[in-house]
Enzyme design. Sequence first.
Site, short mmCIF file in Angstrom:
data_model
loop_
_atom_site.label_atom_id
_atom_site.label_comp_id
_atom_site.label_asym_id
_atom_site.label_seq_id
_atom_site.Cartn_x
_atom_site.Cartn_y
_atom_site.Cartn_z
N GLU A 67 0.83 -1.20 0.00
CA GLU A 67 0.00 0.00 0.00
C GLU A 67 0.87 1.26 0.00
O GLU A 67 0.62 2.22 -0.73
CB GLU A 67 -0.91 0.00 1.23
N GLY B 251 -10.50 -7.55 4.46
CA GLY B 251 -11.24 -8.76 4.12
C GLY B 251 -12.71 -8.45 4.02
O GLY B 251 -13.27 -7.70 4.83
N LEU C 76 -8.57 -12.52 10.06
CA LEU C 76 -9.73 -13.41 10.00
C LEU C 76 -9.57 -14.45 8.89
O LEU C 76 -9.43 -14.12 7.73
CB LEU C 76 -11.00 -12.59 9.78
N MET D 214 -7.64 -4.34 10.60
CA MET D 214 -6.93 -4.36 11.87
C MET D 214 -6.52 -2.98 12.38
O MET D 214 -5.81 -2.90 13.38
CB MET D 214 -5.68 -5.24 11.74
N GLU D 215 -6.95 -1.91 11.72
CA GLU D 215 -6.42 -0.60 12.10
C GLU D 215 -7.45 0.53 12.20
O GLU D 215 -7.28 1.46 13.00
CB GLU D 215 -5.34 -0.15 11.10
N ASP E 222 -9.38 -9.98 -0.04
CA ASP E 222 -9.80 -11.36 0.22
C ASP E 222 -11.20 -11.31 0.80
O ASP E 222 -11.73 -10.23 1.07
CB ASP E 222 -8.83 -12.07 1.18
#
Length: 260
Positions: free
Chosen positions: A12, A78, A174, A194-195, A218
């Site tokens: 990224e 995800g 996950l 996660m952020e 994903d």
Amino acid sequence: MPIGLICAIPQELTHLSTLLLDPVPTRAAHTEFITGTLDGHDVVLAGSGMGKVNSALVSTVLADRFGCGAIVFSGVAGGLDPALAVGDVVIADRVIQHDAGLLEDDGLQTYQPGHVPFINPSDQLGYRVDQDLLARVVDRLADFTLAPLSGAAGGGHRPAAIRFGTVLSGDQYLHCDLTRERLHGEFGGLAVEMEGGAVAQVAESFGVPWLVIRALSDLAGHDSRFDFLAFVDEVAASSVAILRRLLPVLSPFAQRRPAG
């Protein structure tokens, strides 16, 4: 005031760092912060690393040390909603930290971070994007179309969709169909990462508007680790394309922050 731009992983960060003009790097904590201009807008770019603590640390430095007037997290996530596909983009109108809560009877009662129900309860759950900013973002993207993923990355003929909705944050990667279904059903979450929840929490503490832009790399199920490796480069490019489209909308909000 500059706009703070945060990415979590190298794929990224690379997309954005190659586009900066007049870059000036500064090291703070575990992160390199790069000031420069992107499409004529003053920005500070940083790679946070994965997880809520890392993103909270970087958000704090952007708001406090660099005086950023808006903070954007641009990256991958995800998918939770079965109607979404790899390559689609979710822009949060709300973020919830799904892993903050009370463990009881083998279940988790999610609550607002820092607010234990029997100590200092709060009716708030999650953080919502500034409604004026969100309206301008929706308008700015109304006629914006993303290209499909390439055939090599498993793409088809359908253009990537852009959706607005709830994004969930937690310090787990996950890789479970059952958990994916539970999170989507319980919170109506479109994507999990996660952020973003930590970025929003810090930004609101400083009175700074924020955005979370997530391209789906994903579908957060049992094949998620393999999907991520195959698609991450192209979907990260999609989130960057949207970010560049939104810079003219973000700049006026960044200038509203009082000096000091």
